[in-house]
Design an enzyme around this catalytic site. Structure first.
Site, mmCIF file in Angstrom:
data_model
loop_
_atom_site.group_PDB
_atom_site.id
_atom_site.type_symbol
_atom_site.label_atom_id
_atom_site.label_comp_id
_atom_site.label_asym_id
_atom_site.label_seq_id
_atom_site.Cartn_x
_atom_site.Cartn_y
_atom_site.Cartn_z
ATOM 1 N N LYS A 109 0.858 -1.181 0.000
ATOM 2 C CA LYS A 109 0.000 0.000 0.000
ATOM 3 C C LYS A 109 0.899 1.239 0.000
ATOM 4 C CE LYS A 109 -3.885 1.992 2.634
ATOM 5 N NZ LYS A 109 -4.813 1.765 3.773
ATOM 6 N N SER A 160 -9.632 1.845 2.703
ATOM 7 C CA SER A 160 -8.747 2.610 1.863
ATOM 8 C C SER A 160 -7.687 1.772 1.156
ATOM 9 C CB SER A 160 -8.054 3.686 2.703
ATOM 10 O OG SER A 160 -7.258 3.067 3.708
ATOM 11 N N SER A 182 -10.000 -0.563 6.921
ATOM 12 C CA SER A 182 -9.429 -0.486 5.570
ATOM 13 C C SER A 182 -8.692 -1.717 5.057
ATOM 14 C CB SER A 182 -8.507 0.716 5.455
ATOM 15 O OG SER A 182 -9.276 1.884 5.341
HETATM 16 N N1 GLN Z 1 -13.381 4.274 6.222
HETATM 17 C C1 GLN Z 1 -12.687 4.657 7.413
HETATM 18 C C2 GLN Z 1 -12.251 6.091 7.321
HETATM 19 O O1 GLN Z 1 -12.406 6.667 6.285
HETATM 20 C C3 GLN Z 1 -11.533 3.743 7.693
HETATM 21 C C4 GLN Z 1 -10.341 4.041 6.898
HETATM 22 C C5 GLN Z 1 -9.154 3.216 7.302
HETATM 23 O O2 GLN Z 1 -9.293 2.190 7.952
HETATM 24 N N2 GLN Z 1 -7.986 3.693 6.926
HETATM 25 O O3 GLN Z 1 -11.741 6.641 8.257
#
Ligand code: GLN
Length: 483
Positions: free
Chosen positions: A76, A151, A175
């Site tokens: 990532k 994400s 995410s």
């Molecule tokens: N969807 C969540 C957010 O936007 C989690 C994102 C994540 O786990 N990085 O904060």
């Protein structure tokens, strides 16, 4: 070749059926051919990959072994990689070449993993759809009109489309688990502190945790083994022995107590997903597990608490991007204030700006007690709920997401509707617990995940349950048409 799991690759390399160099070339060609449809990579590191593959082949020729030695992976794009662009999906870091490797990157490289490139992601890991990336939306290989989740959407799409056998991700509120669910993968968020955050660009430091995305629990065990462990460079890393995650995959589930929280079947859950979750429960009962209804009474407060804490920490973490030291700098600033303002306004996208504003507001004098402090209290209540539940059960099971992957753009005008998709995943981050999502069926041709949660440092138990489930089901073996 691209259909092989990490475990199969390890066997093939050990048996000299193919070399890491051959495999790496095959996957690079596949990425060149298919990724234009998906947009799952931000940066490809072909030369580095071939160098690493040759080095791994040489190490094997010298008698070295290891499940990751010569295995292709992706990172990532928020794991710093020496000399390679590390963008975090943001224009702010489009020109940033990391001066060092994240601990996760260096550990996996030392284990012999071959990194093919950096995968697309929501900007600064903020999102559930991989639509907020400066490099464009990622498409779900199961249906190119739908989001892959986020994400870590680039990692998920690449693995689901068999461009990579496995990839790293990070999970602040879901995410890893949510994109795994939406693309038919197995994804694991470890216990907070299990995997080093050194060199992992921060979103919300008290919640962020790196982990593996792969097709099977067996492969997650292999990748996690290479990532986990104490790191003196990360002050929140926990000095806890790392077990052999592959060793207990075959433990019987006889007598395993599985708690099913009634709050996980709340309004808003697609009934077809609820049905698939119940089917997976029956499957686990057949394997000897005992089901107990439980309650997590404070779960309804999790989303509001998370969407105060995460933006608050983000607003603080992202203050370092000021146009002075690294990242985007505006043209011809009038003065220092103008430099800060324009560099940040130009470098950050709308979702990141929204979160910085919310977070700065929640932390401001006069509102701190009303928002941040309250949210921290909720966080403790949620943790207490889990502690009480784990006195009664060994594992908690429920859906990973309330809905399957939605259409690209469908939630753009209403950010809160996207925040609600995190309802089942964020509690584990607030409590710091490990969680896993595994494939459990399809709705309208789109994958559905079941989530398992375990007590602190019980990643092995999650992997064991998921592996036993995968020995008795074939959802995880299905691949998207066209890939
Ligand atoms: N969807 C969540 C957010 O936007 C989690 C994102 C994540 O786990 N990085 O904060």
């Amino acid at each position: 070749m691209h259909q092989m799991t990490l475990a199969e690759i390890a066997r093939g390399l050990a048996d000299k059926k193919f070399s890491s160099e051959e495999l790496t070339k095959t996957l690079l060609a596949r990425i060149a051919q298919l990724d234009p449809q998906l947009n799952s990579f931000i940066t490809l590191t072909e030369d580095l990959a071939l160098e690493q593959a040759k080095a791994a082949d040489a190490r094997r020729a010298n008698g070295e072994t290891g499940a990751l030695l010569g295995a292709p992976i992706g990172h990532k794009d928020l794991f710093c990689t020496l000399g390679v662009r590390t963008s975090c999906g943001s224009k702010m870091l489009d020109n940033f070449k990391a001066p060092y490797d994240a601990t996760v990157v260096s550990k996996l490289a030392a284990a012999g993993a071959v990194s093919l490139g950096k995968t697309n992601m929501d900007e600064f890991a903020m999102g559930s759809a991989n639509e907020s990336s400066y490099y464009g939306a990622v498409k779900n290989p199961w249906n190119l009109e739908h989001v892959p989740g986020g994400s870590s959407g680039g990692s998920a799409a690449a693995v689901a489309a068999r461009l990579l056998p496995a990839a790293t991700g990070t999970d602040t509120g879901g995410s890893i688990r949510q994109p795994a669910a939406l693309t038919n993968l197995t994804g694991l968020k470890p216990t907070y502190g299990r995997v080093s955050r050194w060199g992992m660009i921060a979103y919300a430091s008290s919640l962020d945790q790196g982990g593996p995305l792969a097709r099977t629990a067996e492969d997650c065990a292999i990748l996690l083994q290479g990532m986990a462990g104490f790191d003196p460079l990360d002050s929140t890393s926990i000095d806890e022995p790392v077990p052999d995650f592959s060793a207990n995959l075959n433990t019987s589930l006889q007598g395993l107590r599985i708690g099913v929280p009634k709050e996980f079947f709340s309004e808003g859950l697609d009934p077809r997903i609820a049905e698939l979750v119940h089917t997976s429960i029956k499957e686990l009962e057949k394997l000897g597990a005992v089901i107990k209804p439980i309650s997590l009474p404070n779960m309804q407060h999790a989303i509001p608490a998370y969407y105060v804490i995460a933006p608050a920490e983000a607003s603080s973490n992202l203050s370092r991007f000021d146009g002075v030291r690294f990242g985007h700098r505006c043209e011809d600033p009038k003065d220092l204030t103008d430099l800060y303002k324009r560099s940040r306004a130009e470098g950050f996208g709308p979702e990141v700006q929204r979160r910085i504003l919310v977070g700065a507001y929640a932390l401001s004098a006069g509102y701190y007690d009303a928002y941040y402090l309250q949210a921290q209290k909720i966080r403790r209540l949620i943790k207490n709920d889990f502690m009480a539940a784990f006195n009664e059960v060994d594992i908690i099971l429920g859906p990973t997401t309330p809905n399957p992957a939605w259409k690209i753009g469908a939630k753009n005008s209403d950010p809160v509707s996207a925040y609600l998709e995190d309802v089942y995943t964020i509690t584990a981050n607030l409590a710091g617990l490990p969680g896993l999502s595994m494939p459990a069926g399809f709705v309208d041709g789109l994958p559905v995940g079941v989530q398992l949660l375990a007590p602190y440092f019980q990643e092995g138990r999650l992997l064991n349950v998921a592996h036993q489930y995968q020995l008795n089901t074939d959802w995880h073996t299905r691949s998207p048409a066209g890939f």
